[in-house]
Write an enzyme that holds these catalytic residues in place. Structure first.
Site, PDB file in Angstrom:
ATOM      1  N   LYS A 119       0.845  -1.183   0.000  1.00  0.00           N
ATOM      2  CA  LYS A 119       0.000   0.000   0.000  1.00  0.00           C
ATOM      3  C   LYS A 119       0.890   1.245   0.000  1.00  0.00           C
ATOM      4  O   LYS A 119       1.614   1.500   0.961  1.00  0.00           O
ATOM      5  CB  LYS A 119      -0.908   0.037   1.235  1.00  0.00           C
ATOM      6  CG  LYS A 119      -1.909   1.199   1.125  1.00  0.00           C
ATOM      7  CD  LYS A 119      -2.554   1.560   2.439  1.00  0.00           C
ATOM      8  CE  LYS A 119      -1.736   2.522   3.265  1.00  0.00           C
ATOM      9  NZ  LYS A 119      -1.688   3.875   2.676  1.00  0.00           N
ATOM     10  N   GLU A 172      10.736   0.652   9.933  1.00  0.00           N
ATOM     11  CA  GLU A 172      11.712   1.687   9.686  1.00  0.00           C
ATOM     12  C   GLU A 172      10.997   2.998   9.989  1.00  0.00           C
ATOM     13  O   GLU A 172      10.115   3.413   9.241  1.00  0.00           O
ATOM     14  CB  GLU A 172      12.205   1.583   8.245  1.00  0.00           C
ATOM     15  CG  GLU A 172      13.585   2.151   8.021  1.00  0.00           C
ATOM     16  CD  GLU A 172      13.529   3.625   7.683  1.00  0.00           C
ATOM     17  OE1 GLU A 172      13.364   3.955   6.503  1.00  0.00           O
ATOM     18  OE2 GLU A 172      13.633   4.443   8.623  1.00  0.00           O
ATOM     19  N   CYS A 178      13.674  10.385   6.987  1.00  0.00           N
ATOM     20  CA  CYS A 178      13.700   9.841   8.340  1.00  0.00           C
ATOM     21  C   CYS A 178      15.100   9.964   8.961  1.00  0.00           C
ATOM     22  O   CYS A 178      15.248  10.189  10.156  1.00  0.00           O
ATOM     23  CB  CYS A 178      13.260   8.388   8.340  1.00  0.00           C
ATOM     24  SG  CYS A 178      13.924   7.462   6.957  1.00  0.00           S
ATOM     25  N   GLU A 180      10.637  14.952  15.889  1.00  0.00           N
ATOM     26  CA  GLU A 180      10.915  14.949  14.460  1.00  0.00           C
ATOM     27  C   GLU A 180       9.980  15.922  13.759  1.00  0.00           C
ATOM     28  O   GLU A 180       8.762  15.803  13.866  1.00  0.00           O
ATOM     29  CB  GLU A 180      10.711  13.536  13.904  1.00  0.00           C
ATOM     30  CG  GLU A 180      11.175  13.384  12.468  1.00  0.00           C
ATOM     31  CD  GLU A 180      10.943  11.967  11.943  1.00  0.00           C
ATOM     32  OE1 GLU A 180       9.923  11.359  12.326  1.00  0.00           O
ATOM     33  OE2 GLU A 180      11.775  11.470  11.160  1.00  0.00           O
TER      34      GLU A 180
END
Lengths: 474, 308, 285
Positions: A181, A255, A289, A386
């Site tokens: 997806k 991840e 990331c 983040e």
């Protein structure tokens, strides 16, 4: 008015043949959602609607998993050399269609064409080439050669096609079948990849692409008949998935997010270090990331580094992703832009000093100027959370031990950067940094042969390299 | 005009205290800048600027007065068919040909550069190098391109290299001094940075990459390192020094990459023939061909441009 | 007068009399080009004059291989893998030509697949053979494989055999000088390689009598390794190995039983031509 103005240098869109709508790719062909849901995907640089795509519901997820299950026995029974040749075909077609796919990626994601053309697409092709070659060499890899079955794969919007390559290539090489997806805001390159699977004559059901939002992803990873879940995305969703597979036999790799420290010592090659800082946080608009979102600069080098950095940032060009001279493209969505605004406002409110070079942002679309915050400490939210945007927090340190302490003082552990000319310092720092990827005198370098993945809450498992095979073998 | 001098006994620690250059990083940066796409109006402006920056060069044993006269005429009027085409920056010749070049160029606005100091190898006694320099200036050169002693540099005798540049600068009198580092022989980017600073500290008006007589001449990364050096030198001392890449720059595409390098490293102040030159010969015709293509809309061929 | 007793070419029997065929000339493959033997000699094979390599051709081939080696070894593993894959594409494209010269179809397919197999090793062999070594001290220690240099190969005649001795040597960055006994498959393979973006000099193929040229190759001081896999004659193999000892070449001896190229090659055909470099660096501040 500068002496040397670059005129517009637009990459043509005409190479991409966009249909007004796309269905789900299940069992080798495209079909609408059984539940009939659709949604639109827009170009974040202009807010123009690019296409309508299907929103997969529970029945669609069922059908996709069933198709992958049906295709698994014969796919896994194929000699590795034959699976390899399918993957080599796919790699070759990607190479031949690279320009088209790069333009498409920039349209759907907002990233500059310079990056999708020079970084994303070459890596996508290389990933398929690399893993194609493992398909008939598993006995040398050290992880056995028994695949797991059906892999459910959910990927993010920041590197749509590259994240797809990182997931699908190793899964197929080892004999698994997949249901993938793509992210809700960037479905198109995955759908074009489905077309490439057809072009390569990949057996139906080996790869299935179902578009949808968070709910579709949840249905997919929680489906009882998947053997393996692979997720790249936020730590929050990663946690939910880890909870949902508890007690099952499903293998899981994650991840997730990061807040990497980019550490610059006073004996760094300064001009290259500044390039590394800029690349570390402004590449891909900071939607990375492993972005070097915390600059840890040695106090003795602070003035030199900061003034160089600000001078360098003034040459960054923000604008139309399809202009070949654009360095920083659009923020991927209104939601992400809102998040960046909110966190940067918090940064100012908490007392950090904010600076951006002068920047003309277009009126339409989602845009954010490259920004640095100085006077940041570990206690600031912008040093811990983040942001996932072109925003750098600048902290200082005095000694290597202090740099390590600060770098490791985070729940994340995806990557880190070290800038110094001294080899033994690099190697000692690398030993002590709790991060899955350490870049010394470089940053944001990726290669299909090089394992990538995090420590701690940045996730577990590795993608890339020989190590990347382990997650897909029993 | 006087050099910013430091006590020469500190020269080694100054040069070795400069920040290092990471080869992979600097080459990647230069390559990335090379992907800038310069089109239409920007390209036309860049081509005209590049033409004005050319030091049209002939440095052959077989050079004669006739050859130099033709070169000088072309330098003043590169495209006889188009009077809007600017003249080049300078003509660059051996000392023996300076009088001939002077007789053509005097009063034209095109500078006259002479190589000197036992170019290209520089392997001659200092007295000969200084005489070489004085004679060239006396014959009409207003720019001198000298070579440093690479042997002395590579064996760490920085003070000797420094002293030579100071002496040549004095001998050159009013002429501008370009110091050729011969970057192709220096081995590392760190050495290019050090040699750049050494030349500037000794009083160079321009630092130049190459003689064009060894296999490795100007490259984008080497020029990038030199641009960073002149930028940092001006920030530290207040004095602006020019940069001249020479040798191996043959196409308009290459020349424009260098202009991008200047633009994004040191900016507007160096985007001028007083502060940046191309040491080239065949580049000029390619610039003229591209210039013509922009005005006529179709590709030209070499038959339509003069040989010098 | 033909020197061989084999018959001259038969006229095109089945084809209609209308069109005369253009016959191929079988020459050497050195430095990416197809020169004749400097000796001017040829020998007859099935009615074709084939270049007969001399010791000077060996000398020239070694020069070409040495010249090409640094750049080939310096290419990225990805690039070398791409080139070998392209060779497989070219070989697949010439399938019917190989069948026409007598290679069984199954063998052509096996040779193509073998090229694909080796293409995929280029960027993986270092991960399988290399290691970070946990030495007892504060040192970073890494072992990595490196190509040995120029490899001399006394090759078999079959297509599968040729691919099976050439590919493992070059995929890791070596360059080769190949002595080929049977010319048709060898020269046609050279054409495949010449159209695969393989840089000139990486593979050099000398047709002729290996018994004549092999001793020169084996004694050549600028050859780093010798592949004797296909030398069936034990006393020749012994002589060559003895000659190779002159500069301590790495020698891959013929197997006890004749090599079965259809079997899984394993890693030995690659490791035989790889050195291992181990690097130490202290860690500390």
């Amino acid at each position: 008015m500068p002496l040397f103005e670059y005129a517009p240098a637009p990459e043509s869109r005409s190479i991409v043949d966009l249909a007004p709508s796309y269905g789900l790719f299940i069992d080798g062909s495209f079909e609408p959602s059984k539940e009939g849901g659709v949604f639109k995907t827009v170009n974040p640089a202009s807010e123009e609607v690019l296409a309508e795509v299907a929103a997969a519901g529970p029945e669609d997820v069922d059908r996709a998993v069933a198709a992958a299950r049906r295709a698994f026995p014969s796919w896994s029974a194929l000699p590795g050399a034959e699976r390899a040749k399918y993957l080599f075909r796919i790699a070759r077609i990607i190479q031949e269609r690279s320009r088209e796919l790069a333009v498409l990626e920039s349209l759907d994601n907002g990233k500059p064409i310079k990056e999708s053309r020079d970084v994303d697409l070459p890596l996508v092709a290389a990933h398929f080439f690399y893993y194609a070659g493992w398909a008939d060499k598993l006995s040398y890899a050290g992880f056995g050669s028994t695949p797991l079955g059906v892999a459910a794969q959910v990927i993010p919007w920041n590197f749509p096609l590259l994240m797809l390559a990182w997931k699908i290539a190793p899964a197929l090489a080892t004999g698994n079948t997949v249901v993938l997806k793509p992210a809700e805001t960037t479905p198109l390159s995955a759908l074009f990849f489905a077309d490439i699977c057809q072009q390569a004559e990949l057996p139906p059901g080996v790869v299935n692409i179902i578009t949808g939002a968070g709910e579709t992803g949840r249905l997919l990873v929680e489906h009882p008949d998947v053997n393996k879940v692979a997720f790249t995305g936020s730590t929050e969703v990663g946690r939910q998935i880890a909870r949902s597979v508890a007690g099952t036999r499903k293998r899981l790799t994650l991840e997730l997010g990061g807040k990497a420290a980019n550490i610059v010592f006073d004996d760094a090659p300064i001009d290259q270090a500044v390039e590394g800082i800029v690349n570390g946080i402004f590449f891909n608009q900071g939607h990375v990331c492993c972005a070097g979102s915390r600059l840890l600069v040695q106090e003795s080098a602070y003035d030199a580094v900061l003034s160089s950095l600000q001078r360098r940032m003034a040459t960054l060009r923000v604008g139309d992703p399809l202009d070949k001279n654009t360095d920083i493209g659009a923020i991927n969505s209104a939601a992400q832009l809102e998040r960046i605004h909110s966190l940067t406002e918090i940064g100012s409110a908490e007392g950090a000093e904010r600076w951006s070079p002068p920047c003309d942002l277009p009126a339409q679309g989602f845009w954010f100027a490259p920004t640095i915050f100085t006077g940041v400490t570990q206690a600031h939210r912008i040093a811990r959370e983040e942001i996932f945007g072109p925003v750098l927090s600048v902290l200082t340190f005095r000694t290597p031990d202090e740099a390590i302490e600060k770098a490791n003082n985070t729940p994340y552990g995806l990557s880190a950067g070290i800038w110094t000319e001294k080899g033994s310092l690099i190697l000692a720092m690398a030993d002590k940094l709790r991060a899955g990827v350490v870049w010394a005198n470089t940053f944001n370098k990726f290669d299909p042969t090089s394992p990538f993945g995090g420590y701690k809450e940045s996730g577990y498992g590795r993608e890339g390299g020989r190590h990347g095979l382990e997650a897909y073998l029993a | 005009m006087t050099a910013t001098l430091l006590p020469t006994s500190d020269l080694r620690s100054v040069l070795h205290g400069l920040p290092g250059v990471d080869k992979v990083g600097v080459e990647a940066r230069a390559a990335a800048l090379g992907t800038r796409s310069i089109k239409t109006t920007a390209k036309a402006a860049a081509i005209d600027l590049a033409i004005r920056m050319v030091d049209l060069t002939t440095l052959e044993g077989s050079d004669t007065p006739g050859k130099v006269r033709a070169l000088a005429a072309k330098a003043m009027r590169p495209d006889p068919a188009d009077p809007t085409c600017p003249a080049v920056g300078a003509v660059c010749v051996y000392p023996a040909l300076v009088p001939e070049a002077f007789s053509v160029l005097n009063g034209s606005g095109v500078h006259l550069a002479s190589v000197a100091t036992a170019f290209p190898a520089g392997q001659a006694p200092l007295a000969v190098k200084l005489a070489d320099t004085r004679d060239a200036v006396a014959a009409g050169a207003d720019e001198i391109d000298m070579v440093i002693s690479r042997g002395a540099f590579l064996s760490g005798r920085y003070d000797d290299v420094f002293a030579e540049i100071v002496a040549v600068k004095e001998a050159a009198g009013p002429a501008h001094l370009k110091v050729i580092l011969e970057t192709g022989e220096l081995g590392t980017y760190d050495n290019v940075r050090r040699a750049s600073w050494l030349a500037m500290l000794a009083g160079a008006d321009f630092i130049k990459t190459s003689t064009g007589k060894v296999p490795v001449a100007a490259t984008l990364p080497v020029t990038l390192v030199m641009l960073e050096a002149v930028r940092d030198f001006r920030a530290q001392t207040g004095r602006q020094v020019g940069v001249k890449p020479a040798g191996g720059i043959r196409t308009t595409k290459d020349a424009i990459k260098y202009l991008v390098l200047i633009n994004e490293t040191v900016g507007d102040d160096w985007l001028h023939p007083d502060w940046f030159r191309f040491g080239a010969s065949s580049l000029l015709n390619d610039l003229l061909m591209q210039r013509t293509k922009l005005t006529t809309g179709h590709y030209a061929g070499p038959d339509y441009f003069t040989l010098d | 007068m033909p020197k061989s007793s084999t018959p001259t070419k038969k006229a095109d029997a089945a084809a209609p009399a209308a069109r005369l065929s253009v016959r191929k000339t079988y020459k050497l493959f050195i430095g990416g080009a197809f020169p004749r033997s400097e000796s001017g000699r040829t020998y007859l094979v099935n009615g074709d004059n084939v270049a007969l390599a001399s010791r000077k051709d060996v000398r020239d081939a070694v020069l070409a291989a040495r010249k090409a080696q640094p750049k080939w070894a310096g290419a990225t593993a990805y690039n070398r893998g791409q080139i070998l894959y392209r060779a497989a594409e070219m070989l697949e494209g010439r399938r019917s030509e190989f069948i026409a010269i007598g290679t069984p179809a199954a063998e052509v397919d096996a040779a193509t697949d073998r090229l694909v197999w080796y293409a995929g090793w280029s960027d993986k062999i270092a991960q399988v053979l290399g290691a970070a070594n946990p030495v007892a001290g504060p040192y970073f220690n890494l072992s990595a494989p490196e190509p040995t240099g120029v490899v001399g190969v006394v090759a078999p005649a079959s297509l599968l055999g040729l691919v099976s001795v050439i590919a493992p040597a070059i995929v890791t960055g070596n360059t080769v000088v190949v002595l080929a006994p049977g010319p048709q498959a060898a020269v046609t393979l050279a054409e495949v390689l010449a159209t695969a973006d393989l840089p000139g000099g990486v593979v050099n193929i000398l047709t002729g009598h290996p018994a004549e040229t092999a001793p020169w190759l084996a004694a050549h001081d600028d050859v780093n390794a010798l592949d004797l896999t296909s030398v069936a004659d034990h006393s020749l193999a012994t002589d060559l190995e003895r000659a190779a000892a002159g500069n301590l070449k790495r020698v891959l001896r013929p197997p006890v039983n004749p090599a079965d190229f259809a079997a899984d090659p394993g890693l030995r055909p690659m490791t035989a031509f790889l050195e291992t470099k181990t690097v130490w660096h202290p860690k500390g501040f």
